[in-house]
Design an enzyme around this catalytic site. Structure first.
Site, PDB file in Angstrom:
ATOM      1  N   ARG A   1      43.196  71.109  55.039  1.00 22.58           N
ATOM      2  CA  ARG A   1      43.911  72.328  55.407  1.00 22.58           C
ATOM      3  C   ARG A   1      43.246  73.494  54.697  1.00 22.58           C
ATOM      4  O   ARG A   1      43.095  73.490  53.478  1.00 22.58           O
ATOM      5  CB  ARG A   1      45.378  72.250  54.993  1.00 22.58           C
TER       6      ARG A   1
ATOM      7  N   ASP B   1      44.882  77.490  58.849  1.00 22.06           N
ATOM      8  CA  ASP B   1      46.277  77.892  59.044  1.00 22.06           C
ATOM      9  C   ASP B   1      46.397  79.141  59.911  1.00 22.06           C
ATOM     10  O   ASP B   1      47.472  79.442  60.424  1.00 22.06           O
ATOM     11  CB  ASP B   1      46.921  78.145  57.673  1.00 22.06           C
TER      12      ASP B   1
ATOM     13  N   LEU C   1      61.059  77.946  59.177  1.00 17.93           N
ATOM     14  CA  LEU C   1      61.891  78.484  58.100  1.00 17.93           C
ATOM     15  C   LEU C   1      61.857  77.557  56.898  1.00 17.93           C
ATOM     16  O   LEU C   1      62.342  76.430  56.944  1.00 17.93           O
ATOM     17  CB  LEU C   1      63.337  78.656  58.581  1.00 17.93           C
ATOM     18  N   GLY C   2      61.244  78.038  55.832  1.00 17.15           N
ATOM     19  CA  GLY C   2      61.214  77.317  54.573  1.00 17.15           C
ATOM     20  C   GLY C   2      61.215  78.346  53.461  1.00 17.15           C
ATOM     21  O   GLY C   2      61.647  79.476  53.663  1.00 17.15           O
ATOM     22  N   ASN C   3      60.714  77.976  52.290  1.00 18.36           N
ATOM     23  CA  ASN C   3      60.600  78.980  51.229  1.00 18.36           C
ATOM     24  C   ASN C   3      59.666  80.102  51.667  1.00 18.36           C
ATOM     25  O   ASN C   3      59.843  81.258  51.331  1.00 18.36           O
ATOM     26  CB  ASN C   3      60.102  78.338  49.932  1.00 18.36           C
TER      27      ASN C   3
ATOM     28  N   LEU D   1      67.730  77.823  49.070  1.00 20.02           N
ATOM     29  CA  LEU D   1      68.842  78.053  49.992  1.00 20.02           C
ATOM     30  C   LEU D   1      69.987  77.076  49.770  1.00 20.02           C
ATOM     31  O   LEU D   1      71.154  77.415  49.983  1.00 20.02           O
ATOM     32  CB  LEU D   1      68.354  77.971  51.443  1.00 20.02           C
TER      33      LEU D   1
ATOM     34  N   GLY E   1      61.565  73.326  56.287  1.00 15.18           N
ATOM     35  CA  GLY E   1      62.617  72.734  55.460  1.00 15.18           C
ATOM     36  C   GLY E   1      63.995  73.287  55.722  1.00 15.18           C
ATOM     37  O   GLY E   1      64.981  72.541  55.808  1.00 15.18           O
TER      38      GLY E   1
ATOM     39  N   GLU F   1      64.999  72.821  59.716  1.00 12.38           N
ATOM     40  CA  GLU F   1      65.335  71.441  60.076  1.00 12.38           C
ATOM     41  C   GLU F   1      66.638  70.968  59.442  1.00 12.38           C
ATOM     42  O   GLU F   1      67.330  70.116  60.014  1.00 12.38           O
ATOM     43  CB  GLU F   1      64.202  70.500  59.640  1.00 12.38           C
TER      44      GLU F   1
END
Length: 402
Positions: A86, A143, A204-206, A279, A326, A329
């Site tokens: 990556r 990315d 949607l994550g950090n 969150l 994270g 989901e």
């Protein structure tokens, strides 16, 4: 050709190496882990969640040697047919994944000033892997490359032309590997024609971003030249008025470096709540009546909904909205609040389906009928990287994408 070939997927961050080993035939994960705390006395290697192995003061090559040793212990070393890396930023040079050569490495180095914290770490991983696995074909997966299909009107900033022409200042977008994987899976789950469809993917994550996918291509995305732009995130401010930052600098005497730290490390959910960037902590506080936690979540949701609606303007029609990452989901609350905000788009939530845990995998959470289908699709960037490596390496591919 190895009888049971595997792909080693490597993601070198600024202080860690995440890795996984996937079976070429099925893309099932056979082994996964993380080496963290590079170049510190607390560095460690953890495999499949087992007890950490001490790697004090290890650099990237030391850590990859330790990973290679763990592969050997599991009789997997000779099975490594491909390595997928990556790479955080490909600039305008890379529109797709590529086989790594000396020329490719030179070009990655050319664009690395755009993401110095991550790209140079990625290059360290490539150098170490080439040294440890000299006979194995290696692939770079960027990315940013999925977003290279953005039109100029979508990627340009309203700045003097020379900043773009001379410095490359423009929107590049990130989370491209995730957006590409999830949109592919959405075509199957929603029974859509990739060549005639419109999707919004909310990763949607950090870190968090929105992507508009029209006919299989990214046409708009919320992150910009850096991952700071767009949605409010765990510790990132997201969109903020530059004039406000200039005013803060004048009033407080803070430097550009100070403010860069503030908007990247001290803002977002953490900044508004004063409690946490996690969150899960804030949702617990929400239910306990913590006002600033509630305000942080409501602001987070408002920004997501506003960006989803805005990105829909880049589509010829809107077939589906997909939640991933994270938070996307796992957070029943965030999905519910976002969909409630988007009633103007004809969204209707199936409350019971939305409550299903992520262990249920891919699932539609909109009610029937709903003008737009809403779904949850767990991302799998490692699998996407492995699939690219398999394709470019000309190794027998999996039977199906799923």
């Amino acid at each position: 050709m190895n009888e049971f070939p595997v792909v080693l997927v490597i993601n070198c961050g600024s202080s860690s190496i995440k890795f996984s080993v996937l079976d070429v035939a099925t893309c099932d994960v056979l082994m996964a882990g993380i080496a963290d705390g590079m170049n510190t006395e607390n560095a460690f290697l953890s495999i499949n969640g087992d007890k950490p192995i001490n790697l004090a003061h290890s650099n990237y090559e030391d850590a990859l040697k330790a990973i290679a040793f763990e592969l050997e212990k599991r009789d997997l070393t000779d099975s490594v047919a491909l390595i997928g890396h990556r790479i955080a930023h490909g600039g305008e040079l890379f529109t797709q994944s590529v086989i790594i050569t000396d020329e490719i490495i030179d070009n990655i180095r050319r664009v690395s000033p755009l993401a110095p914290l991550h790209n140079y770490a990625n290059l360290s991983g490539i150098d170490a892997a080439r040294h440890l696995f000299p006979a194995v074909r290696q692939v770079a997966v960027f990315d940013t490359s999925f977003h290279q299909t953005l039109a100029p009107e979508a990627y340009l900033y309203g700045l003097p032309w020379e900043y773009f022409s001379s410095l490359g200042v423009r929107r590049y977008g990130f989370h491209g590997t995730s957006h590409r994987y999830v949109s592919r899976r959405a075509y199957e789950l929603l029974d859509l024609d990739e060549k005639d469809s419109g999707l919004i993917v909310a990763h949607l994550g950090n870190g968090a971003s929105i992507c508009a996918v029209r006919n299989g291509q990214s046409v708009d995305t919320s992150m910009g030249m850096t991952p700071l732009e767009g949605l409010m995130m765990g510790t990132r401010s997201g969109d903020v008025d530059f004039g406000a930052m200039a005013w803060i600098a004048k009033e407080t005497g803070q430097t550009l470096s100070d403010l860069e730290r503030v908007v990247n490390k001290e803002s977002g959910l953490l900044g508004i709540s004063g409690l946490s960037s996690d969150l899960r902590v804030l949702e617990k506080a929400w239910h306990e009546g913590h006002e600033r936690a509630r305000l942080a979540i409501k602001t987070f949701v408002h920004r997501i909904a506003r960006h989803i609606a805005g990105h829909a303007a880049s589509l010829h029609r809107l077939d589906g909205i997909i939640f991933t990452g994270g938070i996307g989901e796992n957070s029943v609350l965030i999905r519910q609040l976002v969909i409630e905000h988007l009633g103007v788009l004809g969204l209707t939530l199936d409350v019971e389906m939305n409550k299903q845990p992520n262990s249920h995998g891919e699932r539609i959470i909109s009610a029937n009928p709903s003008q737009v289908i809403c779904a949850v699709i767990p991302t799998n960037e490692e699998k996407m990287i492995a699939l690219d490596a398999i394709h470019l390496g000309n190794v027998k591919a999996p039977v199906e994408f799923a």
